[in-house]
Scaffold this active site. Structure first.
Site, PDB file in Angstrom:
ATOM      1  N   CYS A   1     -20.499 -49.379  14.123  1.00 22.96           N
ATOM      2  CA  CYS A   1     -21.538 -48.485  14.628  1.00 22.96           C
ATOM      3  C   CYS A   1     -22.960 -48.826  14.177  1.00 22.96           C
ATOM      4  O   CYS A   1     -23.172 -49.636  13.282  1.00 22.96           O
ATOM      5  CB  CYS A   1     -21.236 -47.071  14.153  1.00 22.96           C
ATOM      6  SG  CYS A   1     -19.524 -46.608  14.313  1.00 22.96           S
TER       7      CYS A   1
ATOM      8  N   GLY B   1     -22.593 -49.986  19.327  1.00 22.32           N
ATOM      9  CA  GLY B   1     -21.661 -48.916  19.681  1.00 22.32           C
ATOM     10  C   GLY B   1     -22.024 -48.283  20.995  1.00 22.32           C
ATOM     11  O   GLY B   1     -23.168 -47.871  21.195  1.00 22.32           O
TER      12      GLY B   1
ATOM     13  N   ASN C   1     -21.698 -46.230   9.246  1.00 22.84           N
ATOM     14  CA  ASN C   1     -21.252 -47.516   9.805  1.00 22.84           C
ATOM     15  C   ASN C   1     -20.388 -48.193   8.763  1.00 22.84           C
ATOM     16  O   ASN C   1     -20.817 -48.377   7.626  1.00 22.84           O
ATOM     17  CB  ASN C   1     -22.476 -48.379  10.135  1.00 22.84           C
ATOM     18  CG  ASN C   1     -22.113 -49.807  10.523  1.00 22.84           C
ATOM     19  OD1 ASN C   1     -22.927 -50.706  10.363  1.00 22.84           O
ATOM     20  ND2 ASN C   1     -20.924 -50.033  11.024  1.00 22.84           N
ATOM     21  N   GLY C   2     -19.171 -48.550   9.152  1.00 18.51           N
ATOM     22  CA  GLY C   2     -18.258 -49.210   8.213  1.00 18.51           C
ATOM     23  C   GLY C   2     -16.914 -48.540   8.249  1.00 18.51           C
ATOM     24  O   GLY C   2     -16.597 -47.796   9.187  1.00 18.51           O
TER      25      GLY C   2
ATOM     26  N   TYR D   1     -21.504 -62.611  15.533  1.00 14.81           N
ATOM     27  CA  TYR D   1     -21.380 -61.874  16.796  1.00 14.81           C
ATOM     28  C   TYR D   1     -22.055 -60.508  16.833  1.00 14.81           C
ATOM     29  O   TYR D   1     -22.696 -60.143  17.814  1.00 14.81           O
ATOM     30  CB  TYR D   1     -19.887 -61.696  17.130  1.00 14.81           C
ATOM     31  CG  TYR D   1     -19.634 -60.700  18.225  1.00 14.81           C
ATOM     32  CD1 TYR D   1     -19.816 -61.054  19.566  1.00 14.81           C
ATOM     33  CD2 TYR D   1     -19.238 -59.396  17.936  1.00 14.81           C
ATOM     34  CE1 TYR D   1     -19.598 -60.127  20.576  1.00 14.81           C
ATOM     35  CE2 TYR D   1     -19.021 -58.472  18.955  1.00 14.81           C
ATOM     36  CZ  TYR D   1     -19.200 -58.841  20.263  1.00 14.81           C
ATOM     37  OH  TYR D   1     -19.002 -57.939  21.262  1.00 14.81           O
TER      38      TYR D   1
HETATM   39  P1  AMP Z   1     -11.636 -63.194  23.654  1.00 18.75           P
HETATM   40  O1  AMP Z   1     -11.970 -64.516  24.296  1.00 18.75           O
HETATM   41  O2  AMP Z   1     -10.901 -62.288  24.590  1.00 18.75           O
HETATM   42  O3  AMP Z   1     -10.980 -63.348  22.354  1.00 18.75           O
HETATM   43  O4  AMP Z   1     -13.007 -62.440  23.411  1.00 18.75           O
HETATM   44  C1  AMP Z   1     -13.853 -62.916  22.437  1.00 18.75           C
HETATM   45  C2  AMP Z   1     -15.255 -62.454  22.714  1.00 18.75           C
HETATM   46  O5  AMP Z   1     -15.366 -61.043  22.472  1.00 18.75           O
HETATM   47  C3  AMP Z   1     -16.238 -63.119  21.776  1.00 18.75           C
HETATM   48  O6  AMP Z   1     -16.779 -64.255  22.366  1.00 18.75           O
HETATM   49  C4  AMP Z   1     -17.265 -62.065  21.522  1.00 18.75           C
HETATM   50  O7  AMP Z   1     -18.306 -62.195  22.462  1.00 18.75           O
HETATM   51  C5  AMP Z   1     -16.533 -60.788  21.742  1.00 18.75           C
HETATM   52  N1  AMP Z   1     -16.130 -60.194  20.453  1.00 18.75           N
HETATM   53  C6  AMP Z   1     -15.768 -60.795  19.339  1.00 18.75           C
HETATM   54  N2  AMP Z   1     -15.455 -59.904  18.372  1.00 18.75           N
HETATM   55  C7  AMP Z   1     -15.637 -58.702  18.908  1.00 18.75           C
HETATM   56  C8  AMP Z   1     -15.507 -57.365  18.424  1.00 18.75           C
HETATM   57  N3  AMP Z   1     -15.092 -57.112  17.209  1.00 18.75           N
HETATM   58  N4  AMP Z   1     -15.821 -56.366  19.264  1.00 18.75           N
HETATM   59  C9  AMP Z   1     -16.215 -56.615  20.511  1.00 18.75           C
HETATM   60  N5  AMP Z   1     -16.336 -57.852  21.018  1.00 18.75           N
HETATM   61  C10 AMP Z   1     -16.060 -58.879  20.237  1.00 18.75           C
END
Ligand code: AMP
Ligand code: SF4
Length: 502
Positions: A17, A44, A118-119, A261
């Site tokens: 968050c 979020g 957040n956490g 990310y």
């Molecule tokens: P996937 O290829 O389905 O494993 O999706 C990975 C992609 O989701 C990554 O390239 C990120 O852009 C995004 N991503 C990575 N970690 C998260 C996360 N914790 N929450 C939301 N999106 C994420």
């Protein structure tokens, strides 16, 4: 904030968050908080809320939806005051509920307390049991509510919210960056490992601003002062700003995933601009995982800086091959697998002219479940690409996160389910796949290992996790897992050539 499915269940990390706080007599604090939350929207998208104090009472408004959907002129005009905190909440399946939206408010004998978190705590279940045995009844199912109730009870005893927070901090285990509001003060608190970011800004010489990321400070025109230190409690009220170091820890453990990310590229965390960190990762990836290709394309948006770095260092041309519909939130947010798959098509469209007949080097930040990657690669092939080589600026994610990021249970992580990188490659349908190694990541970031949490890559958790909580996410051959072991005797993928675990 994380949410429990039942009263005794181990906490599940669901979100990363965004929190915001402002002490600003004479400022339009609710509107400033609205803009701050807008800048933190990427952290979020499930719910948003603002709590404001006019010096006598706290009013809160929270609703499911994006910041821009939750608030309008009418709702904002009802939130009048000089101090405020806000929250944007990230969540996926199972925890979608207004009761868990924040800021949460509790009463104590001296008034009200509002809290944005957040956490994720790892000892919620024990703390909750203790409070319940003392007669506490919970409305929501989150660790944040446990924290808030603890503070309220302690404030009744100590006679001050500040003292109560300081008394509670040593008892909270896990990740917490908090903004706390009372009728006359705003506090910012960070766990002793500093897992989640939190920074301080100054607006128009008097107002003090707290935000998860510096991009929120910049948006409202405030000046970045510094980060809240791990274990620190910073308080802003009519006497100005003061701080106290409350808890210490053996080390810092800022979440490396913030750089990879989570955070916005224009935020500065720990003196590093996130954009530079990401492009450094891409540069290092080009050194360690070279490949012959015609063009480097990013997966928008988070893959952009790494792809730029990769192209720069490799000397390959950079190009756009996927166009993003900017009005679709991150695909991960979709509530189930079927919608997630559909989400790829809703979000990205291939640029046929840039892809057809070419050897594509596709750079992205991470692979979690692999679902999105698979869909994107198929899309690129269907657009006529000759080859698709995937380069990932993070190492393989093999371990779940317990500190507030939804990187899934272990059984959902493709790099934990498959024994080798080759198997992952086959699964996602790429011609080649190159992950960053852990040492390569540290080199690319130029940040020492001792300052970071790397647990989702290494399985070494800097903050000890109670066994039942740990097991709750280790549903992949969990019987093989033993406390203290870095790797289970199961199918973790073989490390890439340059990688040394840990
Ligand atoms: P996937 O290829 O389905 O494993 O999706 C990975 C992609 O989701 C990554 O390239 C990120 O852009 C995004 N991503 C990575 N970690 C998260 C996360 N914790 N929450 C939301 N999106 C994420
Ligand atoms: Fe961040 Fe991974 Fe550590 Fe979770 S386990 S805090 S996602 S580095």
């Amino acid at each position: 904030m994380a949410v429990n499915g039942s009263l005794v269940a181990a906490p599940e990390a669901r979100e990363a968050c965004g929190v915001f706080g402002i002490y600003g007599p004479g400022e339009d604090v609710s509107r400033l908080t609205y803009f701050g939350l807008f800048a933190l929207q990427h952290r979020g998208q499930e719910s948003a809320g603002i709590a404001v104090s006019d010096g006598r009472d706290i009013t809160v408004y929270r609703e499911m939806g994006l910041v821009s959907q939750v608030f309008d002129e009418t709702t904002l005009s009802r939130l009048r005051g000089d101090l405020a905190i806000g929250h944007t909440r990230y969540s996926t399946t199972g925890s979608t509920s207004l009761a868990n939206a924040q800021p949460m408010v509790a009463e104590w004998r001296g008034g009200k307390i509002a809290l944005s978190h957040n956490g994720n705590l790892v000892n919620t279940a024990a703390l909750r049991r203790e409070l319940e045995s003392q007669g506490e009844v919970f409305e929501a199912t989150s660790d944040s509510e446990v924290m808030l109730r603890m503070v309220a009870r302690e404030a009744d005893r100590a006679g001050s919210v500040e003292e109560a927070v300081a008394a509670c901090m040593p008892r909270w285990r896990g990740a917490y960056s908090l903004a706390i509001l009372t009728e006359d003060s705003v506090m910012a608190v960070r766990d002793p490992y500093g897992v989640r970011p939190l920074c301080i800004g100054r607006l128009n010489s008097e107002a003090v601003v707290f935000a998860s990321e510096s991009c929120a400070l910049t948006l409202i025109g405030s000046e970045f002062l510094r980060e809240v230190e791990p274990g620190e409690l910073v308080m802003a009220d009519q006497d100005g700003m003061r701080s106290r170091a409350v808890v210490s820890s053996p080390r810092e453990a800022l979440c490396v995933f913030e750089y990879i990310y989570l955070a916005r590229p224009d935020s500065k965390i720990g003196d590093h601009l996130v954009h530079e960190a990401r492009s450094g990762l891409g540069q290092q990836l080009a050194v360690d995982q070279p490949v012959e290709g015609d063009v480097v394309i990013p997966v928008p948006d988070t893959g952009w800086p790494a792809a730029i770095g990769y192209a720069e260092r490799s000397g390959l041309p950079f190009g756009e091959g996927l166009i993003r519909n900017r009005y679709v939130p991150r695909t991960f947010i979709q509530p189930d697998q079927r919608l997630r798959e559909l989400g790829v098509k809703i979000k990205l469209n291939p640029l046929r002219e840039a892809l057809a007949g070419r050897r594509i080097v596709m750079v992205d930040d991470s692979i979690v479940r692999g679902t999105t990657k698979k869909g994107i690669i198929r899309m690129i092939r269907n657009a006529g690409a000759k080859e698709v080589h995937v380069r990932i600026s993070a190492p393989p994610i093999r371990w779940p996160c317990y500190y507030g990021v939804d990187t899934s249970n272990r059984s959902e992580l493709i790099a934990a389910r498959r024994s080798t990188v080759e198997e992952v490659r086959e699964d996602i349908g790429a011609d080649s796949l190159g992950y960053q190694s852990v040492p390569g990541m540290l080199k690319g970031l130029r940040i020492p290992r001792r300052k970071l949490c790397l647990a989702c890559f290494t399985g070494r958790y800097p903050i000890p996790i109670p066994k039942d909580v740990k097991l709750s996410k280790l549903d992949l051959e969990e019987s093989a897992w033993r406390e203290g072991e870095e790797k289970p005797k199961t199918s973790a993928p073989a490390p890439s050539p340059t990688e040394t675990p840990g």
